[in-house]
Design a protein around this motif. Structure first.
Motif, PDB file in Angstrom:
ATOM      1  N   GLU A 195       0.834  -1.201   0.000  1.00 55.47           N
ATOM      2  CA  GLU A 195       0.000   0.000   0.000  1.00 55.47           C
ATOM      3  C   GLU A 195       0.869   1.252   0.000  1.00 55.47           C
ATOM      4  N   MET A 196       1.955   1.231   0.757  1.00 58.55           N
ATOM      5  CA  MET A 196       2.850   2.387   0.788  1.00 58.55           C
ATOM      6  C   MET A 196       3.520   2.612  -0.561  1.00 58.55           C
ATOM      7  N   GLN A 197       3.869   1.536  -1.224  1.00 55.00           N
ATOM      8  CA  GLN A 197       4.475   1.664  -2.554  1.00 55.00           C
ATOM      9  C   GLN A 197       3.485   2.260  -3.548  1.00 55.00           C
ATOM     10  N   THR A 198       2.215   1.872  -3.414  1.00 56.36           N
ATOM     11  CA  THR A 198       1.178   2.374  -4.320  1.00 56.36           C
ATOM     12  C   THR A 198       0.873   3.847  -4.062  1.00 56.36           C
ATOM     13  N   LYS A 199       0.868   4.244  -2.778  1.00 61.24           N
ATOM     14  CA  LYS A 199       0.470   5.594  -2.394  1.00 61.24           C
ATOM     15  C   LYS A 199       1.650   6.515  -2.097  1.00 61.24           C
ATOM     16  N   ASN A 200       2.841   6.082  -2.419  1.00 59.29           N
ATOM     17  CA  ASN A 200       4.030   6.876  -2.118  1.00 59.29           C
ATOM     18  C   ASN A 200       3.932   8.292  -2.682  1.00 59.29           C
ATOM     19  N   LEU A 201       4.216   9.293  -1.832  1.00 61.82           N
ATOM     20  CA  LEU A 201       4.105  10.694  -2.229  1.00 61.82           C
ATOM     21  C   LEU A 201       5.422  11.279  -2.736  1.00 61.82           C
ATOM     22  N   SER A 202       6.525  10.639  -2.444  1.00 62.62           N
ATOM     23  CA  SER A 202       7.869  11.119  -2.801  1.00 62.62           C
ATOM     24  C   SER A 202       8.309  12.301  -1.939  1.00 62.62           C
ATOM     25  N   PHE A 203       7.401  13.256  -1.706  1.00 63.51           N
ATOM     26  CA  PHE A 203       7.730  14.424  -0.892  1.00 63.51           C
ATOM     27  C   PHE A 203       6.446  14.987  -0.295  1.00 63.51           C
ATOM     28  N   VAL A 204       6.595  15.791   0.768  1.00 58.20           N
ATOM     29  CA  VAL A 204       5.455  16.484   1.370  1.00 58.20           C
ATOM     30  C   VAL A 204       5.877  17.913   1.680  1.00 58.20           C
ATOM     31  N   GLY A 205       4.974  18.848   1.446  1.00 61.96           N
ATOM     32  CA  GLY A 205       5.278  20.255   1.689  1.00 61.96           C
ATOM     33  C   GLY A 205       4.001  21.047   1.816  1.00 61.96           C
ATOM     34  N   TRP A 206       3.853  22.058   0.953  1.00 63.77           N
ATOM     35  CA  TRP A 206       2.654  22.884   0.942  1.00 63.77           C
ATOM     36  C   TRP A 206       1.446  22.031   0.562  1.00 63.77           C
ATOM     37  N   ASP A 207       0.381  22.164   1.349  1.00 67.89           N
ATOM     38  CA  ASP A 207      -0.810  21.349   1.142  1.00 67.89           C
ATOM     39  C   ASP A 207      -1.496  21.647  -0.183  1.00 67.89           C
ATOM     40  N   GLY A 208      -1.252  22.828  -0.753  1.00 72.07           N
ATOM     41  CA  GLY A 208      -1.888  23.192  -1.997  1.00 72.07           C
ATOM     42  C   GLY A 208      -1.051  22.902  -3.225  1.00 72.07           C
ATOM     43  N   TYR A 209       0.080  22.253  -3.035  1.00 69.32           N
ATOM     44  CA  TYR A 209       0.948  21.952  -4.167  1.00 69.32           C
ATOM     45  C   TYR A 209       0.199  21.054  -5.159  1.00 69.32           C
ATOM     46  N   PRO A 210       0.115  21.437  -6.426  1.00 74.70           N
ATOM     47  CA  PRO A 210      -0.726  20.715  -7.404  1.00 74.70           C
ATOM     48  C   PRO A 210      -0.478  19.211  -7.476  1.00 74.70           C
ATOM     49  N   GLN A 211       0.777  18.787  -7.365  1.00 73.83           N
ATOM     50  CA  GLN A 211       1.079  17.364  -7.508  1.00 73.83           C
ATOM     51  C   GLN A 211       0.882  16.579  -6.211  1.00 73.83           C
ATOM     52  N   ALA A 212       0.553  17.271  -5.135  1.00 74.49           N
ATOM     53  CA  ALA A 212       0.379  16.575  -3.852  1.00 74.49           C
ATOM     54  C   ALA A 212      -0.740  17.223  -3.058  1.00 74.49           C
TER      55      ALA A 212
END
Length: 226
Positions: A134-151
């Motif tokens: 599940e973690m491999q499927t949902k991996n975000l790569s990075f986390v930062g600003w909540d409004g960042y388009p790719q995350a």
């Protein structure tokens, strides 16, 4: 009247002080590691004329969760397993993981096994990591600003475009794999010095990171810190 106002002010100050002390005590659960006011690249600035700062890009740095130390020579150590999470971007506010297989990671091509996912629960409520699949499927790569388009809706902070102040997202915890593949959970609490409950001053000293985490050393998905 003046005496009454003074008494009310004193009571309010005591209540705020007690609340802050209680919140600080809650961070130390006896299992987690708490890092307070860890300085990022405090010499950089987005604007000219900020006292003691230079207008330039923020320098990246890495953090080893096991040794609790910063790794600042990122060029030399990016593709090693000497770090678990990295702080990059404006005010070092984007958190990346050490993954040798993820092109978005500075560790790409190295031995790092890092993954990171967002869990919509408070830190203490996260008692078990998702499965590796599940973690491999949902991996975000990075986390930062909540409004960042790719995350979108997976970041660790909100950013007010009017005040330019960052506010941590409440009730969101990050589960990750460390560079050596151990399950861990992470809560990023603040980017401002002193871990203040509220920031109203654009020039409050930053970036100074306060965060806590727990690594499960036995290889299991058990992340219970209660």
């Amino acid at each position: 009247m003046k005496r009454t106002i003074a008494m009310i002010s004193l009571v309010m100050a005591l209540l705020i002080s007690c609340t802050k002390e209680e919140e600080k005590a809650d961070l130390f659960d006896g299992k987690s590691t708490v890092i307070e006011d860890l300085p990022g690249d405090i010499g950089a600035s987005m604007a000219e004329g900020v006292d003691g700062k230079e207008k330039r890009p923020f320098q990246d740095w890495y953090f080893n969760m096991r040794t609790k130390t910063q790794v600042k020579d990122t060029a030399a150590y990016a593709k090693t397993n000497t770090w678990d999470i990295g702080f990059t971007g404006i005010y070092n506010s984007m958190v990346v993981i050490n993954s040798g297989t993820d092109p978005k990671s500075p560790g790409y091509g190295g031995p790092g096994k890092g993954l990171i996912v967002a869990i919509e629960k408070s830190y203490s409520e996260v008692t078990e990591a998702p499965s590796l699949q599940e973690m491999q499927t949902k991996n975000l790569s990075f986390v930062g600003w909540d409004g960042y388009p790719q995350a979108y809706n997976t970041g660790w902070y909100f950013y007010d475009l009017k005040t330019h102040i960052s506010v941590p997202v409440k009730g969101r915890t990050f589960v990750l794999l460390t560079a050596d593949g151990k399950f861990a959970k992470l809560e990023i609490l603040n980017i401002y010095k002193g871990n203040p409950n509220t920031v109203t001053d654009l020039h409050w000293p930053a970036p100074y990171f306060t965060f806590r985490y727990y690594i499960q050393e036995d290889g299991s998905r058990n992340l219970n810190t209660n």
